[in-house]
Write an enzyme that holds these catalytic residues in place. Structure first.
Site, PDB file in Angstrom:
ATOM      1  N   ASN A  20     -35.964  10.864 -32.281  1.00  0.00           N
ATOM      2  CA  ASN A  20     -35.404  12.132 -31.811  1.00  0.00           C
ATOM      3  C   ASN A  20     -36.070  12.503 -30.492  1.00  0.00           C
ATOM      4  OD1 ASN A  20     -37.855  12.563 -33.310  1.00  0.00           O
ATOM      5  ND2 ASN A  20     -37.425  14.750 -33.310  1.00  0.00           N
ATOM      6  N   HIS A  21     -35.435  13.383 -29.728  1.00  0.00           N
ATOM      7  CA  HIS A  21     -35.895  13.655 -28.361  1.00  0.00           C
ATOM      8  C   HIS A  21     -36.195  15.143 -28.214  1.00  0.00           C
ATOM      9  CE1 HIS A  21     -36.843  12.330 -24.509  1.00  0.00           C
ATOM     10  NE2 HIS A  21     -35.665  11.952 -24.031  1.00  0.00           N
TER      11      HIS A  21
END
Length: 708
Positions: free
Chosen positions: A33-34
Site C-alpha cells: 500500500n502507498h
C-alpha cells in the site's frame, strides 16, 4: 552501507517495527500500500531482498525524486503501455524481484485507493510469488499527502508487516480486459486482507490510548444533545474516574450489567470498565424485565449500572425495580463517594494511563451482548477485545473513514452495530461521533445530521425509510456514506435515498456473534441486491439445504467471531462456537448464495425469527403472547415484508374476538417487548396443519404475504 544507515535512522526517528519475513523466489513480485513518500525508502531499507522499483514515467520526471532514484535500483515504465508490461514480464520471469505500488499514487483518503489492472495482470501472467507488505503509520507523517486537519507530524510510529507469499492464477474470462479486471480484484482483496490482519495485538482501552496519542488529547471526539464536545482527554478523565468507582463495586474479570442510553457517559463507562478489566453486559432495555432478568442470569450479573435520569425519562423505573438477584446502582449515587484520594489518583492516572488500570489481554472477554431481547431466554454473546478490534480493522480496510468524518449514531449501544461501529470504531480511529439516544425520532434525526454536519450515518432499513420520508432534501448535503444493516434493504428505500438525497445506500450484513459485520458493499466493490463481499480475513462455507437450488446455510470463521455463548442453563460458562464444519465455525442460520465474484446474497432464514426494526424477534414469543391473551385457541405467527416498513409479524388465529389491544396487554403482563406484538391479526376458520399435526408454516408464510 546506505541501506544500513537508512535502517538505523528510520528506527531512531520513526521507531519502525517490522513483522514477518520473506525469502527469495525464482519469480517474485512485492506489492505494498502507498501511504507516503517514505514508503520506497522503507521498502529498500527493510526488505530482505533488494527488488527493482517500478517507477511511473510521470514520477521519474520530477526533479525531487532523482536523488532517491540514484540510490535505488529502478526501472521507469508506464504500465498502461503494452511494451512496458512486456519488459516487466521479462524481468520477473528472468528472476529479478520487482516492487510495485498497485494503487499508482499516494493515498489522499487515509485508506487504500483503487487498484490498477497492470500489476495484477503481471502477477497472473508470470505466476510470480506475490509478497504483500502493509505499511501502517506513514500516513501520519509530514511526507504524506493528507490534508484538511489530518493529524500529521514529523516522526510518527511506523509498522511494516510482511505477509506470506501468494499466487494469482490467470482468471478465466472471455477477453483480456475481463481477465485483467478479475486479476485486479484478486489483488485488491489481498491488499485489503493484509490491512485487516496487520493491526497490532491490543485491548480496546489500549487502542483508544493509541488513537489519543495520534490525534492529541485536545481533539474533539464525542458530541451529545447539549452541543458540548468531549475531547479525547476529557473522555479519558471521565472513563478513569468511572472505572475506578466501578472497580470498588466489582471484582477483576467480573461481568457488570449496563443499562444506559446512547450518550457519551456510556462510552466513558465502557472504556473505564475495559481499563479495569470489567466486562460490560449491555442490557436491552426495550426487551422487557423478563428478558433482562434472563440475560442477567445467563451472564452471571450481580451488579447493574444505570442512571436515575435515564430511568425516569425512559419510563424504565418499574422495569429496573423488577430486576431480581442483582444490585442496581445509579451513577448519580457514585459521585458523592468520589473523594480526594480518588481525585489525586485520577490526576496521576492522566499522566500514566497505560499503567493506571488492570489491562486485559486481547483474547479476554471485552463485552457481552445478547442475541435478542425478544426471547424469553436470550443468549449472551461473549466478544473478546481481539474480535471487536478485528471487526473494526476489517471494516476500515474496505470503507474509508478518517478524522475528517463525523458519524451520527442513534442506535442503542446494546445493539451490536451501535456498539462496535457507532462507539468503539470512533474511539479507536479518531472519527468524531454524535450520539442521539433513540432512532425513533424520524423528524429530528435528519435535522441533527444537517445541524451537526455529519458525513456518515448507518441505520436499519425501517429507520432509513422514515428518515427519507420526513427529511428535507438538503438535510443530507454533507453525508457521503449511508450504511444499512440488521435487516434487508428494500428497493423503495434505496430509490428514495438516491432520488431525494442523491446518496447510494451501502448495504451490509452481520450478526452479533461476528462483532457484527460479516459482509458489506463498499465504494470499491458494490453490487445491487447483494450485501457485499465478506470482510477481509473471514472464511465462508456453505452447507447445502435440501430443497434449496442455489446457496445454503452460511457458516463463517475468522478473527471477529465470538468467544462463545452464555446460556441461562449454565450461568457464566462460555460455550465456544462450533458447526458441522468443526470448532470455531459459526452457523449463521441464514440461507445465502455466494456468486462467482464473491458477493453474498441473502435468500432467507432457516430459523423462525423476524427482524422487526432491526431487532430479532422470536415468532414463538408472539404465539405465546397470543396464547396468554386467548387461552385454549390455536394461534400461529408468521412474518412478511412491507414496503417502507421492513418485516412485520402477522398472527393467524381461530379466535374471532382477539384484538391487538388484548395482545398488547398480554405482552405487558408477560414482560415481552412491544416489537413481539403482532402488527396484524388474521382470523381463520382453521389453522392449516400438516399430517403429523404440526402447523403448516409454509402455507402460513404464503398466506401472510397476501393478507389484507
Amino acid at each position: 552501507m546506505f541501506f544500513a544507515f537508512a535502517r538505523m535512522l528510520l528506527r531512531f526517528l520513526f521507531r519502525v517495527e517490522v513483522r514477518g519475513s520473506m525469502t527469495a523466489h525464482d519469480r517474485l513480485l512485492v506489492i505494498a500500500n502507498h501511504q507516503s513518500f517514505l514508503d520506497v525508502v522503507l521498502m529498500a531499507a527493510y526488505l530482505p531482498v533488494k527488488p527493482v522499483w517500478m517507477v511511473h514515467t510521470s514520477i521519474a520526471a520530477k526533479w525531487y525524486f532523482k536523488p532517491v532514484l540514484a540510490l535505488m535500483p529502478h526501472v521507469v515504465a508506464d504500465t498502461t503501455k503494452p511494451m512496458a508490461m512486456k519488459m516487466l514480464v521479462h524481468m520477473v520471469e528472468s528472476g529479478t524481484p520487482v516492487l510495485i505500488f498497485p494503487e499508482g499514487r499516494i493515498t489522499t483518503t487515509g485508506s487504500m485507493m483503487k487498484i490498477y489492472d497492470g500489476p495484477a495482470f503481471l502477477a497472473a501472467r508470470t505466476g510470480a510469488q506475490i509478497v504483500v507488505v502493509h505499511i501502517d503509520g506513514a500516513v501520519y507523517s509530514k511526507l504524506s499527502r493528507m490534508r484538511g486537519g489530518f493529524p500529521r507530524r514529523w516522526f510518527p510510529r511506523i509498522r511494516v508487516t510482511i505477509h506470506e507469499p501468494r499466487i494469482i492464477a490467470m482468471p478465466v474470462g472471455r477477453t483480456p480486459r475481463i481477465r485483467r479486471r478479475l486479476a485486479a480484484e484478486q489483488m485488491r482483496r489481498m491488499l485489503q486482507e493484509a490491512a485487516a490482519i496487520s493491526h497490532p495485538s491490543r485491548n480496546i482501552f489500549e487502542a483508544f490510548l493509541d488513537a489519543m496519542e495520534i490525534h492529541g488529547r485536545g481533539r474533539g471526539l464525542v458530541e451529545g444533545l447539549d452541543y458540548k464536545e468531549q475531547t479525547f482527554g476529557e473522555l479519558l478523565k471521565t472513563s478513569l474516574a468511572i472505572g475506578r468507582m466501578v472497580s470498588k463495586l466489582s471484582a477483576e474479570g467480573e461481568t457488570v450489567g449496563v443499562l444506559m442510553p446512547t450518550v457519551g457517559t456510556t462510552l466513558a463507562l465502557m472504556l473505564g470498565m475495559f481499563a479495569f478489566r470489567r466486562v460490560p453486559a449491555m442490557l436491552n432495555y426495550t426487551a422487557g424485565s423478563d428478558a433482562m432478568n434472563s440475560a442477567c442470569r445467563a451472564a452471571n450479573v450481580r451488579t447493574v449500572l444505570t442512571s436515575r435520569a435515564f430511568l425516569e425519562r425512559g419510563r424504565l423505573t418499574t422495569a429496573a425495580e423488577k430486576l431480581t438477584g442483582v444490585r442496581v446502582v445509579c451513577l448519580e449515587d457514585l459521585k458523592p463517594q468520589f473523594g480526594i484520594k480518588d481525585k489525586l489518583w485520577v490526576a496521576w492516572a492522566m499522566m500514566f494511563p497505560r499503567q493506571a488500570g488492570r489491562l486485559a489481554k486481547p483474547e479476554d472477554p471485552a463485552a457481552i451482548l445478547f442475541t435478542s431481547g425478544s426471547e424469553s431466554k436470550p443468549k449472551g454473546v461473549v466478544l473478546s477485545h481481539a474480535s471487536i478490534l478485528s471487526n473494526v480493522a476489517q471494516l476500515l480496510a474496505v470503507i474509508d473513514c478518517t478524522s475528517a468524518d463525523k458519524i451520527l449514531n442513534a442506535l442503542p449501544l446494546f445493539h451490536s452495530f451501535g456498539f462496535t461501529i457507532g462507539a468503539v470504531l470512533p474511539a479507536v480511529s479518531g472519527c468524531r461521533v454524535v450520539f442521539y439516544p433513540t432512532p425513533l425520532h424520524y423528524r429530528v434525526i435528519p435535522e441533527m445530521i444537517y445541524d451537526r454536519n455529519c458525513t456518515i450515518m448507518f441505520a436499519t432499513n425501517t429507520f432509513l425509510g422514515n428518515y427519507a420520508r420526513f427529511g428535507h432534501p438538503y438535510d443530507f448535503r454533507r453525508v457521503r456514506l449511508v450504511g444499512s444493516g440488521a435487516e434487508k434493504l428494500t428497493d423503495d428505500v434505496r430509490t428514495a435515498f438516491f432520488d431525494k438525497f442523491g446518496i447510494r445506500v451501502i448495504e451490509g450484513y452481520g450478526a452479533t456473534e461476528c462483532s457484527p459485520v460479516i459482509a458489506v458493499n463498499s465504494p470499491m466493490a458494490w453490487r445491487a441486491g447483494s450485501v457485499g463481499e465478506a470482510v477481509p480475513g473471514l472464511e465462508c462455507r456453505i452447507e447445502p439445504v435440501p430443497g434449496v437450488g442455489e446457496g445454503g446455510i452460511l457458516h463463517v470463521r475468522g478473527p471477529n467471531v465470538m468467544l462463545g455463548y452464555m446460556r441461562e442453563e449454565k450461568p457464566g460458562v462460555i460455550d465456544p462456537p462450533s458447526s458441522v464444519f468443526g470448532p470455531g465455525w459459526y452457523n449463521t442460520g441464514d440461507v445465502v448464495n455466494i456468486d462467482a465474484d464473491g458477493f453474498l446474497h441473502i435468500l432467507g432464514r432457516m430459523r423462525r425469527f423476524a427482524k422487526v426494526s432491526g431487532e430479532m424477534v422470536s415468532l414463538e414469543v408472539s404465539e405465546r403472547i397470543a396464547s396468554s391473551a386467548s387461552a385454549g385457541i390455536l394461534h400461529a405467527a408468521s412474518s412478511r415484508t412491507e414496503p417502507g416498513r421492513g418485516e412485520s409479524i402477522v398472527l393467524f388465529t381461530e379466535d374471532k374476538t382477539l384484538t391487538r389491544e388484548r395482545l398488547l396487554q398480554a405482552g405487558r403482563d408477560l414482560g415481552a417487548p412491544e416489537v413481539a406484538i403482532p402488527r396484524k391479526v388474521v382470523v381463520l376458520e382453521k389453522i392449516p396443519l400438516l399430517g403429523n399435526g404440526k402447523k403448516d408454516y409454509v402455507a402460513l408464510d404464503a398466506m401472510a404475504k397476501t393478507a389484507n
